[in-house]
Motif scaffolding. Structure first.
Motif, PDB file in Angstrom:
ATOM      1  N   THR A 279       0.748  -1.339  -0.022  1.00 33.92           N
ATOM      2  CA  THR A 279       0.147   0.145  -0.051  1.00 33.92           C
ATOM      3  C   THR A 279       1.086   1.329   0.202  1.00 33.92           C
ATOM      4  OG1 THR A 279      -1.952  -1.117   1.101  1.00 33.92           O
ATOM      5  CG2 THR A 279      -1.790   1.430   1.278  1.00 33.92           C
ATOM      6  N   ILE A 280       1.928   1.268   0.712  1.00 35.42           N
ATOM      7  CA  ILE A 280       2.782   2.438   0.819  1.00 35.42           C
ATOM      8  C   ILE A 280       3.523   2.506  -0.663  1.00 35.42           C
ATOM      9  CG2 ILE A 280       5.004   3.252   1.659  1.00 35.42           C
ATOM     10  CD1 ILE A 280       4.587   1.695   4.364  1.00 35.42           C
ATOM     11  N   ARG A 281       3.594   1.459  -1.165  1.00 30.03           N
ATOM     12  CA  ARG A 281       4.330   1.480  -2.549  1.00 30.03           C
ATOM     13  C   ARG A 281       3.165   1.886  -3.684  1.00 30.03           C
ATOM     14  NH1 ARG A 281       9.074   1.755  -5.655  1.00 30.03           N
ATOM     15  NH2 ARG A 281       8.926   0.871  -7.595  1.00 30.03           N
ATOM     16  N   LEU A 282       2.163   1.604  -3.503  1.00 25.73           N
ATOM     17  CA  LEU A 282       1.112   1.761  -4.617  1.00 25.73           C
ATOM     18  C   LEU A 282       0.133   3.012  -4.350  1.00 25.73           C
ATOM     19  CD1 LEU A 282       0.066  -1.980  -5.020  1.00 25.73           C
ATOM     20  CD2 LEU A 282       1.734  -0.664  -6.647  1.00 25.73           C
ATOM     21  N   LEU A 283       0.051   3.494  -3.225  1.00 25.71           N
ATOM     22  CA  LEU A 283      -0.938   4.677  -2.881  1.00 25.71           C
ATOM     23  C   LEU A 283      -0.031   5.863  -2.221  1.00 25.71           C
ATOM     24  CD1 LEU A 283      -4.052   2.903  -1.490  1.00 25.71           C
ATOM     25  CD2 LEU A 283      -3.984   3.842  -3.680  1.00 25.71           C
ATOM     26  N   PRO A 284      -0.627   6.984  -2.509  1.00 26.57           N
ATOM     27  CA  PRO A 284      -0.116   8.171  -1.901  1.00 26.57           C
ATOM     28  C   PRO A 284      -0.429   8.504  -0.657  1.00 26.57           C
ATOM     29  CG  PRO A 284      -1.882   8.812  -3.148  1.00 26.57           C
ATOM     30  CD  PRO A 284      -1.843   7.240  -3.709  1.00 26.57           C
ATOM     31  N   HIS A 285       0.144   9.005   0.326  1.00 25.76           N
ATOM     32  CA  HIS A 285       0.269   9.186   1.559  1.00 25.76           C
ATOM     33  C   HIS A 285      -0.957  10.385   1.698  1.00 25.76           C
ATOM     34  CE1 HIS A 285       0.606  10.752   5.716  1.00 25.76           C
ATOM     35  NE2 HIS A 285       0.802   9.456   6.262  1.00 25.76           N
ATOM     36  N   VAL A 286      -2.040  10.388   2.291  1.00 25.22           N
ATOM     37  CA  VAL A 286      -3.076  11.501   2.376  1.00 25.22           C
ATOM     38  C   VAL A 286      -3.354  11.965   3.809  1.00 25.22           C
ATOM     39  CG1 VAL A 286      -4.105  10.772   0.254  1.00 25.22           C
ATOM     40  CG2 VAL A 286      -4.720   9.820   2.500  1.00 25.22           C
TER      41      VAL A 286
END
Length: 274
Positions: free
Chosen positions: A166-173
């Protein structure tokens, strides 16, 4: 030395296992080190899983056979795991449940997740997860000490591997300036994912050797891994759709769901083979 420092920093950040005094000074800290330590999240699972397994096996051997002994083993093992991590992941699950359950609006959900108070959705989620976890681990105890030792250990490792995707595929929001997971806001490197994969593969190989390398047992472990993967896919899609990214709380929620899914998948596959 950098490998060991990053691992100890991961223990320091993700658990309550003491890394203090001269050891902490030797380990050091920087945002870059914390970002690199994410690769050892599954390695933290090795430590937590091993300690929980030792306690559960000791209780299993010491308590009378039958009755409610498996439930006692599961309940105390679960409580010990929470103590080791400071309820780090359970807290994330509660915040996510409150945020996504409290509003369908993205901004409002993120605002609720930042509130330290636990609402109805969070309390219900924690209660159901703990109840289900105790029940599933108790069921593993009925299958004998070898299964009780191997499966929770591997579940702790595997469930701490999925959040890295998830860290790899999604941005931190999340509120990056305030968030404890700020150093994780940047995408994890491919090399870090490789390190995490090695931790996971070694744990899988160890458990497969303990349980037996026969095709039936490998299929059973494969069922557990598949269920955990499905749990991750569901959570990842939920965060991508509802939040368009992840926060630190989301990573804890993924770990909890994937751990439960691993237990359930193993038991379903065991039942199918019987």
């Amino acid at each position: 030395m950098s490998f060991l420092r990053n691992y100890l920093l991961a223990l320091q950040f993700f658990t309550r296992i003491p890394v203090t005094g001269r050891l902490a000074a030797w380990v050091g800290y920087s945002p870059q080190m914390l970002r690199a330590s994410a690769a050892h999240f599954p390695g933290v699972g090795w430590m937590v899983g091993a300690l929980v397994t030792v306690l559960q096996l000791a209780l299993f051997m010491g308590l009378p056979v039958g009755g409610y002994s498996p439930l006692v083993v599961a309940a105390l093992g679960t409580a010990f795991g929470i103590l080791l991590t400071g309820a780090f992941h359970e807290d994330g699950l509660a915040d996510v449940a409150d945020g996504l359950g409290g509003s369908y609006q993205r901004e409002r959900s993120l605002e609720i997740m930042k509130d330290s108070r636990v609402g109805a959705f969070g309390a219900i989620a924690i209660a159901m997860v703990l109840l289900t976890k105790v029940a599933l681990v108790a069921e593993l105890a009925f299958l004998g000490p070898v299964v009780l030792a191997a499966v929770p250990f591997l579940a702790h490792v595997v469930s701490r591997t999925w959040p890295l995707l998830t860290i790899r595929l999604l941005p931190h929001v999340g509120d990056t300036a305030q968030s404890k997971s700020k150093p994780l806001a940047e995408q994890i490197t491919r090399q870090a994912l490789q390190v995490a994969t090695v931790w996971c593969v070694l744990a899988f190989a160890l458990v497969a050797a303990v349980l037996g390398l026969g095709p039936v047992m490998l299929r059973t472990l494969g069922g557990a891994l598949l269920a955990s993967a499905l749990g991750f896919a569901w959570m990842h899609r939920l965060f991508a759709r509802r939040l368009q990214g992840f926060t630190g709380d989301c990573l804890g929620a993924i770990q909890q769901v994937c751990e439960l899914a691993f237990y359930l998948g193993f038991l379903l596959a065991w039942g199918a083979r019987a």
